[in-house]
Write a protein that holds these residues in place. Structure first.
Motif, short mmCIF file in Angstrom:
data_model
loop_
_atom_site.label_atom_id
_atom_site.label_comp_id
_atom_site.label_asym_id
_atom_site.label_seq_id
_atom_site.Cartn_x
_atom_site.Cartn_y
_atom_site.Cartn_z
N LEU A 75 0.84 -1.41 0.62
CA LEU A 75 -0.62 0.14 0.24
C LEU A 75 0.55 1.23 -0.20
O LEU A 75 1.64 1.20 1.16
N MET A 76 0.22 2.03 -0.77
CA MET A 76 1.24 3.35 -0.60
C MET A 76 0.76 4.48 0.27
O MET A 76 -0.42 4.45 0.58
N MET A 77 1.69 4.86 1.19
CA MET A 77 1.44 6.42 2.07
C MET A 77 0.92 6.78 1.02
O MET A 77 1.53 7.50 0.08
N PRO A 78 -0.58 6.83 1.83
CA PRO A 78 -1.06 8.91 1.47
C PRO A 78 -0.09 9.97 1.65
O PRO A 78 0.83 9.92 2.53
N LYS A 79 -0.47 10.99 0.99
CA LYS A 79 0.35 12.52 1.13
C LYS A 79 -0.35 12.75 2.36
O LYS A 79 -2.25 13.17 2.24
N GLU A 80 0.36 13.51 3.61
CA GLU A 80 0.11 14.07 4.10
C GLU A 80 0.30 16.12 3.64
O GLU A 80 1.45 16.21 3.78
N LYS A 81 -0.33 16.97 3.62
CA LYS A 81 -0.41 18.35 3.70
C LYS A 81 0.37 19.28 4.45
O LYS A 81 -0.57 18.83 5.99
N PRO A 82 1.73 18.87 4.33
CA PRO A 82 2.53 19.60 5.60
C PRO A 82 2.36 20.85 5.81
O PRO A 82 1.87 21.92 5.30
N PRO A 83 2.31 21.68 7.10
CA PRO A 83 2.28 23.29 7.24
C PRO A 83 3.37 24.78 5.91
O PRO A 83 4.35 23.73 6.22
N ILE A 84 2.73 25.40 6.04
CA ILE A 84 3.64 26.19 4.35
C ILE A 84 4.52 26.68 5.77
O ILE A 84 4.66 27.00 6.89
N SER A 85 6.06 26.10 4.55
CA SER A 85 6.97 26.98 5.57
C SER A 85 7.91 27.23 3.85
O SER A 85 7.33 26.72 2.95
N VAL A 86 8.71 28.00 4.34
CA VAL A 86 9.85 28.94 3.44
C VAL A 86 11.10 28.79 2.94
O VAL A 86 11.80 28.41 4.61
N VAL A 87 11.60 28.16 2.99
CA VAL A 87 13.20 27.77 2.89
C VAL A 87 13.71 29.37 1.96
O VAL A 87 13.97 29.20 0.91
N GLY A 88 14.95 29.67 2.89
CA GLY A 88 15.08 31.32 2.37
C GLY A 88 14.78 31.98 3.00
O GLY A 88 13.92 32.05 3.82
N ASP A 89 15.69 33.00 3.17
CA ASP A 89 15.43 34.78 4.61
C ASP A 89 14.37 35.58 3.30
O ASP A 89 15.30 36.41 1.87
N VAL A 90 13.52 35.60 3.36
CA VAL A 90 12.59 37.16 3.37
C VAL A 90 12.70 37.78 3.84
O VAL A 90 11.67 39.32 3.19
N GLY A 91 12.84 38.12 5.20
CA GLY A 91 12.99 38.93 6.40
C GLY A 91 12.91 40.75 5.57
O GLY A 91 14.37 40.45 5.20
N GLY A 92 12.52 41.57 5.78
CA GLY A 92 12.47 42.97 5.05
C GLY A 92 13.07 42.56 3.79
O GLY A 92 13.88 43.55 3.01
N ARG A 93 12.93 41.92 3.05
CA ARG A 93 13.02 41.99 1.22
C ARG A 93 11.76 42.15 1.03
O ARG A 93 10.71 42.24 0.58
N ILE A 94 11.66 42.17 -0.83
CA ILE A 94 10.96 42.36 -1.96
C ILE A 94 10.64 40.77 -2.45
O ILE A 94 12.11 40.27 -2.32
N ALA A 95 9.57 40.57 -2.06
CA ALA A 95 9.54 38.96 -2.54
C ALA A 95 8.79 39.07 -3.88
O ALA A 95 8.00 39.56 -3.68
#
Length: 351
Positions: A227-247
């Protein structure tokens, strides 16, 4: 038929007022009539001789996608039976491009459309930023997949103040290559978001009882497979620094904007002080203008591959970048038999 060009004609079945490429080349639109009968059948009439000529059909895709596709097919077939030498479709946004992969009990509609266009008589297609570059393999005739990124990058450099303090954001890992291309060309940082909504699939209709139980051979219960394990929606995360920047979020299509709105809110929470969306094709369906206007997004920049004048009136945050220059140059080069490689200079496989 066409002023200044021998053997060249332009036909725009539906959107004559936006035939920017013909205006740039100084060529008049070919005379034709496209209309629907009272029973909604599409009828095309070519009003002048096209025998032995190169004909370019410029077809933008309005809200009614299926009608636009049918108009294109009927127009191409009418030109084919009128003995046109070459019939080139200029389709800046290729419809059904998202349906280019097999899904459960589905079909690859993009492949079907490619076969229909070939059967109708098209001999070449000019398009822009296909949803997947592999779609070119569906065609048995040449297709030129132009890029809008040089125009969008120019907009970033000229219209976004302090863009050097920006970071390029991929809305999902699938968009990371596109974002990396922008980041490397602009010499900016890169951030990747993870945790987007997954497509839910019902476990009750996954084919485990196919053929139906009532037709199974007596005494045979089927094989027990891992049986293939079902996907679970992880909490939204951001890899990289966006603090004080224009995204700056980059993508090829912006249609339903819920994911973009959620991404903008997440970036705001992490310290980004301005949010820009850059996309080639601005479909902006349904309630997209209202959702953008009410969101944390500061500006949505799209090209004019798809008509969106109404959406701009509803939302002043939507801006347009004109890409008619590269389409006009592609038309000129194809008609004159010149190399197209100039239009793809510095374009890599991942772009």
């Amino acid at each position: 038929m066409a002023t200044g060009w021998c053997g060249l004609g332009f036909y725009d079945p539906r959107w004559g007022e936006v035939c920017w490429s013909s205006r740039r080349l100084g060529v008049e639109l070919g005379r034709s009539a496209v209309y629907q009968e009272s029973n909604t059948e599409t009828r095309v009439e070519v009003k002048e001789s096209v025998r032995g000529q190169d004909i370019f059909i410029i077809q933008t895709i309005p809200r009614d996608v299926n009608t636009a596709v049918m108009e294109l097919l009927v127009m191409a077939y009418a030109l084919k039976t009128s003995c046109a030498k070459n019939i080139i479709g200029v389709i800046p946004y290729f419809p059904y491009s998202k349906q280019c992969k097999m899904r459960k009990r589905g079909s690859i509609v993009c492949k079907l459309l490619a076969s229909m266009l070939a059967k109708a008589g098209l001999t070449h297609i000019i398009t822009m930023d296909l949803h997947q570059k592999e779609i070119q393999g569906f065609f048995n005739f040449p297709i030129d997949n132009l890029r809008a990124s040089p125009f969008l990058i120019q907009y970033i450099q000229e219209e976004i103040p302090d863009y050097r303090n920006a970071v390029i954001v991929a809305k999902s890992p699938a968009a990371a290559k596109r974002a990396q291309s922008y980041a490397e060309r602009l010499r900016l940082g890169l951030a990747v978001m993870h945790g987007e909504a997954q497509h839910s699939e019902s476990d009750m209709a996954d084919g485990r009882h196919s053929p139906p139980l009532s037709r199974t051979t007596a005494g045979h219960t089927g094989l027990e497979l891992p049986l293939m394990m079902p996907k679970e929606k992880p909490p939204i995360s951001v890899v990289g620094d966006v603090g004080g920047r224009i995204a700056i979020i980059v993508d090829d299509i912006i249609d339903d904007v819920e994911d973009f709105v959620a991404a903008a809110e997440s970036l705001k929470e992490r310290g980004a002080y301005k949010i820009y969306i850059m996309a080639t094709h601005g479909l902006l369906s349904a309630e997209a203008p209202r959702l953008i206007e009410e969101s944390a997004i500061d500006e949505v920049v799209v090209t004019n591959t798809v008509p969106h004048e109404v959406q701009k009136l509803q939302c002043p945050k939507i801006k347009t970048v004109d890409v008619s220059l590269i389409l006009a140059e592609a038309i000129r080069r194809i008609h004159n038999g010149e190399s197209m490689s100039y239009l793809f200079r510095n374009i890599t496989v991942d772009d």
